[in-house]
Design a protein around this motif. Structure first.
Motif, PDB file in Angstrom:
ATOM      1  N   VAL A 166       0.835  -1.207   0.000  1.00 50.50           N
ATOM      2  CA  VAL A 166       0.000   0.000   0.000  1.00 50.50           C
ATOM      3  C   VAL A 166       0.872   1.260   0.000  1.00 50.50           C
ATOM      4  O   VAL A 166       0.689   2.170  -0.814  1.00 50.50           O
ATOM      5  CB  VAL A 166      -0.942   0.008   1.219  1.00 50.50           C
ATOM      6  N   LEU A 167       1.827   1.295   0.918  1.00 52.38           N
ATOM      7  CA  LEU A 167       2.652   2.490   1.119  1.00 52.38           C
ATOM      8  C   LEU A 167       3.588   2.789  -0.053  1.00 52.38           C
ATOM      9  O   LEU A 167       3.753   3.946  -0.452  1.00 52.38           O
ATOM     10  CB  LEU A 167       3.501   2.319   2.377  1.00 52.38           C
ATOM     11  N   LEU A 168       4.205   1.754  -0.596  1.00 47.30           N
ATOM     12  CA  LEU A 168       5.228   1.952  -1.619  1.00 47.30           C
ATOM     13  C   LEU A 168       4.775   1.504  -3.005  1.00 47.30           C
ATOM     14  O   LEU A 168       5.516   1.673  -3.975  1.00 47.30           O
ATOM     15  CB  LEU A 168       6.509   1.205  -1.225  1.00 47.30           C
ATOM     16  N   GLY A 169       3.576   0.961  -3.085  1.00 43.87           N
ATOM     17  CA  GLY A 169       3.047   0.527  -4.371  1.00 43.87           C
ATOM     18  C   GLY A 169       2.459   1.686  -5.158  1.00 43.87           C
ATOM     19  O   GLY A 169       2.401   2.819  -4.687  1.00 43.87           O
ATOM     20  N   GLU A 170       1.989   1.365  -6.358  1.00 43.86           N
ATOM     21  CA  GLU A 170       1.455   2.391  -7.250  1.00 43.86           C
ATOM     22  C   GLU A 170      -0.066   2.451  -7.238  1.00 43.86           C
ATOM     23  O   GLU A 170      -0.657   3.321  -7.884  1.00 43.86           O
ATOM     24  CB  GLU A 170       1.950   2.129  -8.679  1.00 43.86           C
ATOM     25  N   GLY A 171      -0.681   1.506  -6.533  1.00 38.46           N
ATOM     26  CA  GLY A 171      -2.137   1.519  -6.451  1.00 38.46           C
ATOM     27  C   GLY A 171      -2.833   0.956  -7.675  1.00 38.46           C
ATOM     28  O   GLY A 171      -4.065   1.009  -7.770  1.00 38.46           O
ATOM     29  N   GLY A 172      -2.065   0.435  -8.622  1.00 42.76           N
ATOM     30  CA  GLY A 172      -2.646  -0.103  -9.852  1.00 42.76           C
ATOM     31  C   GLY A 172      -3.038  -1.560  -9.740  1.00 42.76           C
ATOM     32  O   GLY A 172      -3.119  -2.124  -8.639  1.00 42.76           O
ATOM     33  N   ALA A 173      -3.244  -2.180 -10.905  1.00 46.99           N
ATOM     34  CA  ALA A 173      -3.762  -3.551 -10.946  1.00 46.99           C
ATOM     35  C   ALA A 173      -2.839  -4.553 -10.254  1.00 46.99           C
ATOM     36  O   ALA A 173      -3.315  -5.461  -9.550  1.00 46.99           O
ATOM     37  CB  ALA A 173      -3.992  -3.964 -12.396  1.00 46.99           C
ATOM     38  N   ALA A 174      -1.529  -4.412 -10.451  1.00 51.90           N
ATOM     39  CA  ALA A 174      -0.588  -5.363  -9.862  1.00 51.90           C
ATOM     40  C   ALA A 174      -0.636  -5.317  -8.341  1.00 51.90           C
ATOM     41  O   ALA A 174      -0.746  -6.363  -7.677  1.00 51.90           O
ATOM     42  CB  ALA A 174       0.828  -5.084 -10.351  1.00 51.90           C
ATOM     43  N   HIS A 175      -0.579  -4.120  -7.772  1.00 52.07           N
ATOM     44  CA  HIS A 175      -0.592  -4.007  -6.316  1.00 52.07           C
ATOM     45  C   HIS A 175      -1.964  -4.329  -5.731  1.00 52.07           C
ATOM     46  O   HIS A 175      -2.068  -4.840  -4.617  1.00 52.07           O
ATOM     47  CB  HIS A 175      -0.113  -2.618  -5.888  1.00 52.07           C
ATOM     48  N   LEU A 176      -2.997  -4.061  -6.484  1.00 54.59           N
ATOM     49  CA  LEU A 176      -4.343  -4.437  -6.038  1.00 54.59           C
ATOM     50  C   LEU A 176      -4.449  -5.959  -5.937  1.00 54.59           C
ATOM     51  O   LEU A 176      -5.001  -6.493  -4.963  1.00 54.59           O
ATOM     52  CB  LEU A 176      -5.384  -3.894  -7.015  1.00 54.59           C
ATOM     53  N   LEU A 200      -5.567   0.368   5.560  1.00 54.22           N
ATOM     54  CA  LEU A 200      -6.734   1.061   5.006  1.00 54.22           C
ATOM     55  C   LEU A 200      -6.551   2.573   5.082  1.00 54.22           C
ATOM     56  O   LEU A 200      -6.834   3.297   4.111  1.00 54.22           O
ATOM     57  CB  LEU A 200      -8.003   0.644   5.746  1.00 54.22           C
ATOM     58  N   GLN A 201      -6.060   3.058   6.194  1.00 59.12           N
ATOM     59  CA  GLN A 201      -5.841   4.497   6.349  1.00 59.12           C
ATOM     60  C   GLN A 201      -4.805   5.005   5.350  1.00 59.12           C
ATOM     61  O   GLN A 201      -4.977   6.079   4.751  1.00 59.12           O
ATOM     62  CB  GLN A 201      -5.414   4.805   7.792  1.00 59.12           C
ATOM     63  N   HIS A 202      -3.751   4.204   5.135  1.00 57.65           N
ATOM     64  CA  HIS A 202      -2.735   4.588   4.155  1.00 57.65           C
ATOM     65  C   HIS A 202      -3.328   4.603   2.750  1.00 57.65           C
ATOM     66  O   HIS A 202      -3.047   5.510   1.950  1.00 57.65           O
ATOM     67  CB  HIS A 202      -1.548   3.630   4.206  1.00 57.65           C
ATOM     68  N   ALA A 203      -4.137   3.604   2.429  1.00 62.37           N
ATOM     69  CA  ALA A 203      -4.744   3.536   1.094  1.00 62.37           C
ATOM     70  C   ALA A 203      -5.631   4.750   0.843  1.00 62.37           C
ATOM     71  O   ALA A 203      -5.620   5.333  -0.251  1.00 62.37           O
ATOM     72  CB  ALA A 203      -5.549   2.251   0.958  1.00 62.37           C
ATOM     73  N   ARG A 204      -6.387   5.150   1.837  1.00 60.41           N
ATOM     74  CA  ARG A 204      -7.255   6.327   1.700  1.00 60.41           C
ATOM     75  C   ARG A 204      -6.426   7.594   1.540  1.00 60.41           C
ATOM     76  O   ARG A 204      -6.755   8.469   0.727  1.00 60.41           O
ATOM     77  CB  ARG A 204      -8.190   6.418   2.900  1.00 60.41           C
ATOM     78  N   GLN A 205      -5.370   7.703   2.336  1.00 60.65           N
ATOM     79  CA  GLN A 205      -4.515   8.888   2.255  1.00 60.65           C
ATOM     80  C   GLN A 205      -3.868   9.022   0.881  1.00 60.65           C
ATOM     81  O   GLN A 205      -3.661  10.123   0.375  1.00 60.65           O
ATOM     82  CB  GLN A 205      -3.426   8.814   3.341  1.00 60.65           C
ATOM     83  N   ARG A 206      -3.580   7.881   0.239  1.00 59.57           N
ATOM     84  CA  ARG A 206      -2.919   7.905  -1.064  1.00 59.57           C
ATOM     85  C   ARG A 206      -3.917   7.955  -2.227  1.00 59.57           C
ATOM     86  O   ARG A 206      -3.518   8.006  -3.380  1.00 59.57           O
ATOM     87  CB  ARG A 206      -2.011   6.681  -1.204  1.00 59.57           C
ATOM     88  N   GLY A 207      -5.181   7.936  -1.892  1.00 58.61           N
ATOM     89  CA  GLY A 207      -6.201   8.027  -2.938  1.00 58.61           C
ATOM     90  C   GLY A 207      -6.410   6.748  -3.724  1.00 58.61           C
ATOM     91  O   GLY A 207      -6.873   6.781  -4.866  1.00 58.61           O
ATOM     92  N   PHE A 208      -6.091   5.602  -3.111  1.00 59.66           N
ATOM     93  CA  PHE A 208      -6.263   4.309  -3.760  1.00 59.66           C
ATOM     94  C   PHE A 208      -7.659   3.770  -3.429  1.00 59.66           C
ATOM     95  O   PHE A 208      -7.843   2.948  -2.529  1.00 59.66           O
ATOM     96  CB  PHE A 208      -5.190   3.318  -3.300  1.00 59.66           C
TER      97      PHE A 208
END
Length: 221
Positions: A166-176, A200-208
């Motif tokens: 979550v923190l260091l990923g790009e939020g795209g299909a691979a990391h999902l 979850l909090q990190h994902a929200r903060q990063r807009g994922f």
């Protein structure tokens, strides 16, 4: 006084020359051949009895050098000759750890078959799973999750594989997909970082958004 110093200095320099030459001549031909991906030369050296665990200036074995170059055929030959898949270099990489971080799935599979230590950690205190998740190597992650590797191992930064995805990923299909795989294999969805921030909090903060929904559906808070 200068002449007296010179008389002592010249013999001293000649005494040092053999030591300098010896240090400069240190070599690791098997490692060099592995790094080049030179299979014929590697096989010739093995037949000659070259030490399979010899190391170069970076502390790499031939197996590590072959892994670094993604030379799968050489990796298999070296393993067949008894190369240690858990030998670590100066920066604590092993063939298993390096292949996991790079996403070299076939090499990871070969090292697993040869007894790779699932608990071995890199210089950041992470198992092979953590950087594989961070870098989005889906196939490697899938393979590692089929072993007994600790899905919730915490590295020196205080992060699990899920947190790094979550923190260091790009939020795209691979990391999902990696987040989905981790959750399916029992990763603790609310295991927070050192500051108490959950995945979850990190994902929200990063807009994922899609990742956040996946974590929420798994019980994330």
């Amino acid at each position: 006084m200068i002449h007296r110093f010179a008389l002592f200095a010249v013999p001293f320099l000649f005494l040092c020359l053999p030591m300098v030459a010896q240090a400069g001549s240190a070599s690791a031909p098997l490692v060099d051949a592995a790094a080049r991906g030179d299979l014929p030369q590697l096989q010739t050296l093995l037949v000659r009895g070259e030490a399979i665990e010899q190391r170069d200036g970076r502390g790499r074995t031939a197996l590590l050098a072959a892994t670094d170059g993604q030379h799968l055929a050489l990796v298999r030959v070296l393993i067949a000759h008894g190369a240690d898949v858990n030998a670590q270099d100066a920066q604590r990489d092993s063939a298993f750890l390096l292949a996991g971080a790079r996403g070299y799935t076939d090499i990871v599979r070969a090292t697993l078959a040869a007894g790779a230590d699932l608990k071995l950690t890199n210089r950041y205190g992470g198992t092979a799973l953590i950087p594989a998740c961070e870098r989005g190597h889906v196939d490697t992650v899938r393979l590692l999750l089929d072993t007994a590797i600790d899905v919730d191992h915490v590295n020196k930064l205080g992060w699990t594989a899920l947190l790094e995805a979550v923190l260091l990923g790009e939020g795209g299909a691979a990391h999902l997909e990696i987040v989905r795989l981790l959750l399916a294999h029992g990763a603790q969805v609310n295991l927070a970082d050192r500051d108490g921030v959950t995945p979850l909090q990190h994902a929200r903060q990063r807009g994922f958004g899609a990742m956040a929904e996946l974590l929420r559906a798994a019980g994330g808070r």
